[in-house]
Write a protein that holds these residues in place. Structure first.
Motif, PDB file in Angstrom:
ATOM      1  N   GLN A  14       0.831  -1.202   0.000  1.00  0.00           N
ATOM      2  CA  GLN A  14       0.000   0.000   0.000  1.00  0.00           C
ATOM      3  C   GLN A  14       0.865   1.252   0.000  1.00  0.00           C
ATOM      4  OE1 GLN A  14      -1.618   1.334   3.564  1.00  0.00           O
ATOM      5  NE2 GLN A  14      -2.882   2.891   2.609  1.00  0.00           N
ATOM      6  N   ARG A  15       1.904   1.274   0.818  1.00  0.00           N
ATOM      7  CA  ARG A  15       2.773   2.449   0.908  1.00  0.00           C
ATOM      8  C   ARG A  15       3.509   2.685  -0.410  1.00  0.00           C
ATOM      9  NH1 ARG A  15       5.089   1.594   7.145  1.00  0.00           N
ATOM     10  NH2 ARG A  15       2.993   1.472   8.084  1.00  0.00           N
ATOM     11  N   ALA A  16       3.894   1.585  -1.069  1.00  0.00           N
ATOM     12  CA  ALA A  16       4.556   1.728  -2.372  1.00  0.00           C
ATOM     13  C   ALA A  16       3.595   2.320  -3.399  1.00  0.00           C
ATOM     14  CB  ALA A  16       5.065   0.367  -2.846  1.00  0.00           C
ATOM     15  N   MET A  17       2.352   1.837  -3.399  1.00  0.00           N
ATOM     16  CA  MET A  17       1.338   2.347  -4.333  1.00  0.00           C
ATOM     17  C   MET A  17       1.045   3.818  -4.060  1.00  0.00           C
ATOM     18  SD  MET A  17      -1.245  -0.918  -4.276  1.00  0.00           S
ATOM     19  CE  MET A  17      -0.684  -2.535  -4.830  1.00  0.00           C
ATOM     20  N   LYS A  18       1.006   4.167  -2.786  1.00  0.00           N
ATOM     21  CA  LYS A  18       0.755   5.558  -2.412  1.00  0.00           C
ATOM     22  C   LYS A  18       1.867   6.465  -2.932  1.00  0.00           C
ATOM     23  CE  LYS A  18       0.337   8.595   1.603  1.00  0.00           C
ATOM     24  NZ  LYS A  18       0.464   8.694   3.084  1.00  0.00           N
ATOM     25  N   ASP A  19       3.111   6.023  -2.790  1.00  0.00           N
ATOM     26  CA  ASP A  19       4.257   6.824  -3.256  1.00  0.00           C
ATOM     27  C   ASP A  19       4.244   6.978  -4.776  1.00  0.00           C
ATOM     28  OD1 ASP A  19       5.160   7.146  -0.683  1.00  0.00           O
ATOM     29  OD2 ASP A  19       6.628   5.514  -0.779  1.00  0.00           O
ATOM     30  N   ILE A  20       3.917   5.896  -5.485  1.00  0.00           N
ATOM     31  CA  ILE A  20       3.877   5.948  -6.951  1.00  0.00           C
ATOM     32  C   ILE A  20       2.799   6.924  -7.419  1.00  0.00           C
ATOM     33  CG2 ILE A  20       3.295   4.622  -9.023  1.00  0.00           C
ATOM     34  CD1 ILE A  20       4.580   2.176  -7.622  1.00  0.00           C
ATOM     35  N   ALA A  21       1.614   6.839  -6.798  1.00  0.00           N
ATOM     36  CA  ALA A  21       0.518   7.739  -7.167  1.00  0.00           C
ATOM     37  C   ALA A  21       0.895   9.191  -6.871  1.00  0.00           C
ATOM     38  CB  ALA A  21      -0.746   7.356  -6.416  1.00  0.00           C
ATOM     39  N   LYS A  22       1.553   9.420  -5.738  1.00  0.00           N
ATOM     40  CA  LYS A  22       1.954  10.778  -5.363  1.00  0.00           C
ATOM     41  C   LYS A  22       2.905  11.374  -6.397  1.00  0.00           C
ATOM     42  CE  LYS A  22       4.098  13.417  -1.602  1.00  0.00           C
ATOM     43  NZ  LYS A  22       4.763  13.331  -0.268  1.00  0.00           N
ATOM     44  N   LYS A  23       3.851  10.579  -6.864  1.00  0.00           N
ATOM     45  CA  LYS A  23       4.813  11.047  -7.872  1.00  0.00           C
ATOM     46  C   LYS A  23       4.100  11.358  -9.198  1.00  0.00           C
ATOM     47  CE  LYS A  23       8.753   8.587  -5.889  1.00  0.00           C
ATOM     48  NZ  LYS A  23       9.712   7.458  -6.036  1.00  0.00           N
ATOM     49  N   GLU A  24       3.136  10.511  -9.569  1.00  0.00           N
ATOM     50  CA  GLU A  24       2.377  10.747 -10.803  1.00  0.00           C
ATOM     51  C   GLU A  24       1.588  12.046 -10.714  1.00  0.00           C
ATOM     52  OE1 GLU A  24       2.178   9.117 -13.801  1.00  0.00           O
ATOM     53  OE2 GLU A  24       3.974   8.124 -13.024  1.00  0.00           O
ATOM     54  N   LEU A  25       0.978  12.286  -9.559  1.00  0.00           N
ATOM     55  CA  LEU A  25       0.198  13.512  -9.370  1.00  0.00           C
ATOM     56  C   LEU A  25       1.094  14.745  -9.365  1.00  0.00           C
ATOM     57  CD1 LEU A  25      -2.280  12.244  -6.625  1.00  0.00           C
ATOM     58  CD2 LEU A  25      -2.840  12.798  -9.000  1.00  0.00           C
ATOM     59  N   GLU A  26       2.278  14.619  -8.820  1.00  0.00           N
ATOM     60  CA  GLU A  26       3.229  15.735  -8.817  1.00  0.00           C
ATOM     61  C   GLU A  26       3.673  16.074 -10.242  1.00  0.00           C
ATOM     62  OE1 GLU A  26       6.267  14.321  -6.219  1.00  0.00           O
ATOM     63  OE2 GLU A  26       5.249  15.021  -4.385  1.00  0.00           O
ATOM     64  N   LYS A  27       3.889  15.047 -11.067  1.00  0.00           N
ATOM     65  CA  LYS A  27       4.263  15.265 -12.469  1.00  0.00           C
ATOM     66  C   LYS A  27       3.135  15.967 -13.228  1.00  0.00           C
ATOM     67  CE  LYS A  27       7.364  11.284 -12.994  1.00  0.00           C
ATOM     68  NZ  LYS A  27       7.544   9.970 -13.684  1.00  0.00           N
ATOM     69  N   LEU A  28       1.919  15.522 -12.973  1.00  0.00           N
ATOM     70  CA  LEU A  28       0.769  16.133 -13.643  1.00  0.00           C
ATOM     71  C   LEU A  28       0.580  17.585 -13.199  1.00  0.00           C
ATOM     72  CD1 LEU A  28      -1.784  13.177 -13.518  1.00  0.00           C
ATOM     73  CD2 LEU A  28      -0.707  14.131 -15.560  1.00  0.00           C
ATOM     74  N   ALA A  29       0.864  17.868 -11.928  1.00  0.00           N
ATOM     75  CA  ALA A  29       0.746  19.240 -11.415  1.00  0.00           C
ATOM     76  C   ALA A  29       1.765  20.146 -12.097  1.00  0.00           C
ATOM     77  CB  ALA A  29       0.940  19.253  -9.905  1.00  0.00           C
ATOM     78  N   GLU A  30       2.973  19.649 -12.256  1.00  0.00           N
ATOM     79  CA  GLU A  30       4.024  20.426 -12.936  1.00  0.00           C
ATOM     80  C   GLU A  30       3.661  20.651 -14.399  1.00  0.00           C
ATOM     81  OE1 GLU A  30       6.781  21.908 -11.787  1.00  0.00           O
ATOM     82  OE2 GLU A  30       6.063  21.387  -9.785  1.00  0.00           O
ATOM     83  N   TYR A  31       3.137  19.627 -15.039  1.00  0.00           N
ATOM     84  CA  TYR A  31       2.738  19.737 -16.440  1.00  0.00           C
ATOM     85  C   TYR A  31       1.621  20.757 -16.610  1.00  0.00           C
ATOM     86  CZ  TYR A  31       1.267  18.164 -21.107  1.00  0.00           C
ATOM     87  OH  TYR A  31       0.936  18.108 -22.434  1.00  0.00           O
ATOM     88  N   ASN A  32       0.693  20.755 -15.654  1.00  0.00           N
ATOM     89  CA  ASN A  32      -0.418  21.701 -15.709  1.00  0.00           C
ATOM     90  C   ASN A  32       0.072  23.143 -15.575  1.00  0.00           C
ATOM     91  OD1 ASN A  32      -3.344  21.901 -15.935  1.00  0.00           O
ATOM     92  ND2 ASN A  32      -3.297  22.718 -13.864  1.00  0.00           N
ATOM     93  N   LYS A  33       1.102  23.349 -14.763  1.00  0.00           N
ATOM     94  CA  LYS A  33       1.688  24.682 -14.608  1.00  0.00           C
ATOM     95  C   LYS A  33       2.282  25.168 -15.932  1.00  0.00           C
ATOM     96  CE  LYS A  33       2.841  24.372  -9.685  1.00  0.00           C
ATOM     97  NZ  LYS A  33       3.951  24.299  -8.692  1.00  0.00           N
ATOM     98  N   VAL A  34       2.921  24.250 -16.641  1.00  0.00           N
ATOM     99  CA  VAL A  34       3.505  24.587 -17.945  1.00  0.00           C
ATOM    100  C   VAL A  34       2.414  25.008 -18.925  1.00  0.00           C
ATOM    101  CG1 VAL A  34       4.743  23.670 -19.953  1.00  0.00           C
ATOM    102  CG2 VAL A  34       5.503  23.089 -17.639  1.00  0.00           C
ATOM    103  N   LEU A  35       1.296  24.261 -18.893  1.00  0.00           N
ATOM    104  CA  LEU A  35       0.187  24.577 -19.791  1.00  0.00           C
ATOM    105  C   LEU A  35      -0.434  25.935 -19.464  1.00  0.00           C
ATOM    106  CD1 LEU A  35      -1.648  21.122 -20.037  1.00  0.00           C
ATOM    107  CD2 LEU A  35      -0.101  22.161 -21.710  1.00  0.00           C
ATOM    108  N   GLU A  36      -0.499  26.266 -18.181  1.00  0.00           N
ATOM    109  CA  GLU A  36      -1.065  27.559 -17.778  1.00  0.00           C
ATOM    110  C   GLU A  36      -0.196  28.718 -18.261  1.00  0.00           C
ATOM    111  OE1 GLU A  36      -1.468  27.282 -13.571  1.00  0.00           O
ATOM    112  OE2 GLU A  36      -3.329  26.108 -13.653  1.00  0.00           O
ATOM    113  N   LYS A  37       1.100  28.500 -18.301  1.00  0.00           N
ATOM    114  CA  LYS A  37       2.020  29.538 -18.783  1.00  0.00           C
ATOM    115  C   LYS A  37       2.075  29.575 -20.311  1.00  0.00           C
ATOM    116  CE  LYS A  37       5.054  29.376 -14.721  1.00  0.00           C
ATOM    117  NZ  LYS A  37       6.427  29.073 -14.227  1.00  0.00           N
TER     118      LYS A  37
END
Length: 296
Positions: free
Chosen positions: A21-44
């Motif tokens: 469970q902890r491994a899955m949580k970490d993987i999902a967190k990293k994916e969400l962080e990547k998507l957040a960064e990508y979204n920032k690029v799109l906003e700019k």
């Protein structure tokens, strides 16, 4: 297999599930962080938004001629991808809970096998089948385990036998330091597991689902159900479009502050299973120690 080995084996398997469970949580967190960064690029760079959609095609090769048949396609925005991450994580959590309950059932059966193996009088005669008393004395632990696995209505019938033999179990079910009705909690996990395995984690009728749990837990009281029990069951479902879907994701405890404080729902359910097994384990250990003292 002795009593401590049974509990340690179960604890080891539950430890693995917690780590998954902890491994899955970490993987999902990293994916969400990547998507957040990508979204920032799109906003700019708004001109990139029309090219930001993820395109997915699904196909299989037809048996008749080997050619590809396209049966589905999907365009995913960043928002869609975020939702997909959460849904995928939840699906993984669902299957971990399902596996945890199956480990719980196996452990309950082993504990029952231990009870019969060390004290032949603990089991009702019907659990032995067509066998003489002299033959029972020559049976090994594995034989008792096979009988426990095949016991009618197991593990419920086994748990009921433990509850009758050790009255303290029933007392702790209702009054404990966990702040829940432990019998209800275990029954909820059992029913959640069934829905996960047989209905993909979504119920047809939540009201009927809730009533079945309460009746099996002995808490239905002719429809006069305590609100706390209803809320407890409903807390494992989503809202809106996911009102009938089992949701086991972490719940933020204080969304107002920028800290990762949350209630780990899956870990909480794991804890109920562990606590119940430990309750039976302690009851058997105490009974075994008393028997040894009386013999000495």
């Amino acid at each position: 297999m002795d009593l401590d080995e049974i509990f340690e084996s179960y604890s080891s398997k539950m430890t693995e599930l917690c780590l998954y469970q902890r491994a899955m949580k970490d993987i999902a967190k990293k994916e969400l962080e990547k998507l957040a960064e990508y979204n920032k690029v799109l906003e700019k760079n708004p001109e990139l938004k029309e090219h930001s959609l993820g395109r997915h095609n699904m196909a299989f090769r037809m048996a008749s001629n080997g050619e590809h048949f396209f049966y589905g396609h999907k365009k995913l925005s960043v928002k869609d991808k975020r939702l997909s991450v959460f849904l995928h994580k939840n699906k993984q959590y669902q299957w971990l809970l399902s596996e945890a309950y199956e480990e719980f059932e196996d452990c309950i059966e082993r504990l029952y096998a231990y009870a019969g193996f060390t004290n032949n009088d603990f089991w009702p005669l019907k659990d032995y089948g067509s066998i003489t008393l002299n033959e029972i004395k020559n049976k090994d632990f594995r034989w008792f385990e096979e009988q426990a696995i095949n016991k009618k209505d197991a593990p419920a019938s086994i748990i009921n036998k433990f509850r009758v033999s050790f009255p303290n179990i029933k007392k702790v079910e209702e009054n404990n330091e966990l702040g829940v009705n432990l019998k209800l909690a275990i029954t909820i996990v059992e029913f959640l597991r069934h829905v996960i395995v047989h209905r993909g984690g979504t119920v047809l009728d939540k009201s009927k689902f809730r009533d079945r749990i309460l009746k099996k837990s002995g808490l239905h009281n002719n429809g006069k159900v305590a609100e706390e029990h209803t809320q407890f069951i409903d807390s494992f479902f989503g809202t809106g479009d996911y009102d009938k879907t089992i949701i086991l994701l972490e719940v933020p405890t204080n969304p107002e502050i920028p800290l990762d404080t949350h209630l780990n729902v899956l870990d909480m359910l794991f804890g109920y299973l562990m606590a119940y097994v430990h309750l039976i384990y302690e009851s058997l250990k105490s009974s075994h120690n008393k028997a040894l003292k009386s013999e000495s």
